[in-house]
Design a protein around this motif. Structure first.
Motif, PDB file in Angstrom:
ATOM      1  N   GLU A 238       0.835  -1.201   0.000  1.00  0.00           N
ATOM      2  CA  GLU A 238       0.000   0.000   0.000  1.00  0.00           C
ATOM      3  C   GLU A 238       0.871   1.253   0.000  1.00  0.00           C
ATOM      4  OE1 GLU A 238      -3.562   0.669   0.057  1.00  0.00           O
ATOM      5  OE2 GLU A 238      -3.307  -1.285  -0.887  1.00  0.00           O
ATOM      6  N   MET A 239       1.896   1.242   0.831  1.00  0.00           N
ATOM      7  CA  MET A 239       2.785   2.395   0.926  1.00  0.00           C
ATOM      8  C   MET A 239       3.485   2.633  -0.413  1.00  0.00           C
ATOM      9  SD  MET A 239       3.602   4.233   3.769  1.00  0.00           S
ATOM     10  CE  MET A 239       3.781   3.141   5.137  1.00  0.00           C
TER      11      MET A 239
ATOM     12  N   SER B  27       2.448   1.806  -3.384  1.00  0.00           N
ATOM     13  CA  SER B  27       1.505   2.297  -4.388  1.00  0.00           C
ATOM     14  C   SER B  27       1.182   3.777  -4.162  1.00  0.00           C
ATOM     15  CB  SER B  27       0.224   1.460  -4.390  1.00  0.00           C
ATOM     16  OG  SER B  27      -0.508   1.666  -3.207  1.00  0.00           O
ATOM     17  N   HIS B  28       1.120   4.225  -2.907  1.00  0.00           N
ATOM     18  CA  HIS B  28       0.868   5.642  -2.645  1.00  0.00           C
ATOM     19  C   HIS B  28       2.097   6.497  -2.957  1.00  0.00           C
ATOM     20  CE1 HIS B  28      -2.612   4.153  -0.192  1.00  0.00           C
ATOM     21  NE2 HIS B  28      -3.148   5.134  -0.891  1.00  0.00           N
ATOM     22  N   PHE B  29       3.268   5.952  -2.814  1.00  0.00           N
ATOM     23  CA  PHE B  29       4.484   6.697  -3.129  1.00  0.00           C
ATOM     24  C   PHE B  29       4.646   6.899  -4.632  1.00  0.00           C
ATOM     25  CE2 PHE B  29       5.698   6.792   1.127  1.00  0.00           C
ATOM     26  CZ  PHE B  29       6.948   7.359   1.295  1.00  0.00           C
ATOM     27  N   LYS B  30       4.034   6.052  -5.450  1.00  0.00           N
ATOM     28  CA  LYS B  30       4.150   6.186  -6.904  1.00  0.00           C
ATOM     29  C   LYS B  30       3.539   7.490  -7.408  1.00  0.00           C
ATOM     30  CE  LYS B  30       4.433   1.322  -7.976  1.00  0.00           C
ATOM     31  NZ  LYS B  30       3.756   0.141  -8.515  1.00  0.00           N
ATOM     32  N   ALA B  31       2.593   8.054  -6.651  1.00  0.00           N
ATOM     33  CA  ALA B  31       1.920   9.279  -7.074  1.00  0.00           C
ATOM     34  C   ALA B  31       2.881  10.464  -7.179  1.00  0.00           C
ATOM     35  CB  ALA B  31       0.792   9.613  -6.098  1.00  0.00           C
ATOM     36  N   PHE B  32       3.966  10.461  -6.430  1.00  0.00           N
ATOM     37  CA  PHE B  32       4.887  11.602  -6.462  1.00  0.00           C
ATOM     38  C   PHE B  32       6.334  11.182  -6.692  1.00  0.00           C
ATOM     39  CE2 PHE B  32       4.463  10.317  -2.073  1.00  0.00           C
ATOM     40  CZ  PHE B  32       5.762  10.313  -1.605  1.00  0.00           C
TER      41      PHE B  32
ATOM     42  N   MET C  41      12.341   0.926   0.123  1.00  0.00           N
ATOM     43  CA  MET C  41      11.360   0.635   1.163  1.00  0.00           C
ATOM     44  C   MET C  41      11.340  -0.869   1.433  1.00  0.00           C
ATOM     45  SD  MET C  41       7.355   1.788   1.201  1.00  0.00           S
ATOM     46  CE  MET C  41       7.723   3.275   0.337  1.00  0.00           C
ATOM     47  N   THR C  42      11.596  -1.245   2.695  1.00  0.00           N
ATOM     48  CA  THR C  42      11.611  -2.652   3.087  1.00  0.00           C
ATOM     49  C   THR C  42      10.934  -2.802   4.446  1.00  0.00           C
ATOM     50  OG1 THR C  42      13.737  -2.453   4.211  1.00  0.00           O
ATOM     51  CG2 THR C  42      13.795  -3.114   1.899  1.00  0.00           C
ATOM     52  N   ARG C  43      10.753  -4.039   4.853  1.00  0.00           N
ATOM     53  CA  ARG C  43      10.238  -4.308   6.195  1.00  0.00           C
ATOM     54  C   ARG C  43      11.213  -5.231   6.907  1.00  0.00           C
ATOM     55  NH1 ARG C  43       9.005  -9.352   6.755  1.00  0.00           N
ATOM     56  NH2 ARG C  43       8.215 -10.550   5.021  1.00  0.00           N
ATOM     57  N   THR C  44      11.230  -5.125   8.226  1.00  0.00           N
ATOM     58  CA  THR C  44      12.087  -6.000   9.013  1.00  0.00           C
ATOM     59  C   THR C  44      11.364  -7.315   9.272  1.00  0.00           C
ATOM     60  OG1 THR C  44      11.229  -5.192  11.120  1.00  0.00           O
ATOM     61  CG2 THR C  44      13.141  -4.028  10.194  1.00  0.00           C
ATOM     62  N   LYS C  45      12.111  -8.282   9.742  1.00  0.00           N
ATOM     63  CA  LYS C  45      11.492  -9.506  10.237  1.00  0.00           C
ATOM     64  C   LYS C  45      10.876  -9.181  11.595  1.00  0.00           C
ATOM     65  CE  LYS C  45      14.643 -12.632   7.920  1.00  0.00           C
ATOM     66  NZ  LYS C  45      15.638 -13.681   8.075  1.00  0.00           N
ATOM     67  N   PRO C  46       9.880  -9.931  12.037  1.00  0.00           N
ATOM     68  CA  PRO C  46       9.304  -9.659  13.364  1.00  0.00           C
ATOM     69  C   PRO C  46      10.363  -9.788  14.465  1.00  0.00           C
ATOM     70  CG  PRO C  46       7.882 -11.120  12.119  1.00  0.00           C
ATOM     71  CD  PRO C  46       9.150 -10.987  11.331  1.00  0.00           C
TER      72      PRO C  46
ATOM     73  N   GLY D 260       2.723  14.102   4.067  1.00  0.00           N
ATOM     74  CA  GLY D 260       1.759  13.338   4.855  1.00  0.00           C
ATOM     75  C   GLY D 260       1.301  12.021   4.255  1.00  0.00           C
ATOM     76  N   VAL D 261       1.942  11.541   3.219  1.00  0.00           N
ATOM     77  CA  VAL D 261       1.459  10.323   2.560  1.00  0.00           C
ATOM     78  C   VAL D 261       1.580   9.091   3.456  1.00  0.00           C
ATOM     79  CG1 VAL D 261       3.569   9.600   1.363  1.00  0.00           C
ATOM     80  CG2 VAL D 261       1.361   9.153   0.336  1.00  0.00           C
ATOM     81  N   ILE D 262       2.583   9.020   4.296  1.00  0.00           N
ATOM     82  CA  ILE D 262       2.740   7.863   5.179  1.00  0.00           C
ATOM     83  C   ILE D 262       1.604   7.828   6.188  1.00  0.00           C
ATOM     84  CG2 ILE D 262       4.207   6.781   6.920  1.00  0.00           C
ATOM     85  CD1 ILE D 262       6.625   7.957   5.422  1.00  0.00           C
ATOM     86  N   GLU D 263       1.337   8.949   6.829  1.00  0.00           N
ATOM     87  CA  GLU D 263       0.258   8.998   7.820  1.00  0.00           C
ATOM     88  C   GLU D 263      -1.102   8.708   7.173  1.00  0.00           C
ATOM     89  OE1 GLU D 263      -1.604   9.139  11.352  1.00  0.00           O
ATOM     90  OE2 GLU D 263       0.551   9.215  11.048  1.00  0.00           O
TER      91      GLU D 263
END
Length: 135
Positions: free
Chosen positions: A42-43, A45-50, A60-65, A110-113
């Motif tokens: 989702e993040m 796809s929203h970042f593609k706008a700008f 942009m990545t995610r950590t392991k739990p 404010g796109v992240i929020e």
């Protein structure tokens, strides 16, 4: 506004008794991973706008739990890691900045929020559904 759930700790203790601590950690990690993958997509796809060069999206990545030391909760963090060091610009892009005494509001302000607020219900549903699959 906050939500208080009563009896959550008791429920957690009962589940850990029934399935074991290790099994519950594996199930919760799977749920967190699925939900954070959704949030990451989702993040992006929203970042593609700008986007300009697309470096912020690429890094942009995610950590392991992992267990957060502050509140002892399992956590997954979306972060910006890569050779272009976009993590330095994300804060400025999210909150704006001052230049020569004037407030500058970038295109991605404010796109992240906004993404977090819009995706919150779906994120929780994914976590609940994944935990139900495991029970």
């Amino acid at each position: 506004m906050g939500v208080e759930i009563k009896g959550f700790k008791e429920l957690e203790n009962q589940l850990e008794k029934r399935f074991g601590v290790k099994a519950m950690r594996i199930k919760s990690d799977k749920a967190l991973t699925e939900a954070s993958d959704y949030m990451l997509n989702e993040m992006k796809s929203h970042f593609k706008a700008f986007k300009d060069t697309g470096a912020s999206i690429d890094e942009m990545t995610r950590t392991k739990p992992f267990t957060d030391a502050r509140d002892r909760q399992r956590t997954v963090v979306i972060e910006w890691v890569g050779p272009r060091d976009r993590y330095r610009l994300i804060h400025l892009n999210e909150h704006g900045y001052d230049r020569n005494g004037k407030k500058v509001i970038p295109r991605g302000f404010g796109v992240i929020e906004k993404t977090l607020q819009a995706s919150q219900a779906r994120y929780r549903k994914i976590v609940v559904d994944e935990l139900r699959k495991g029970l």
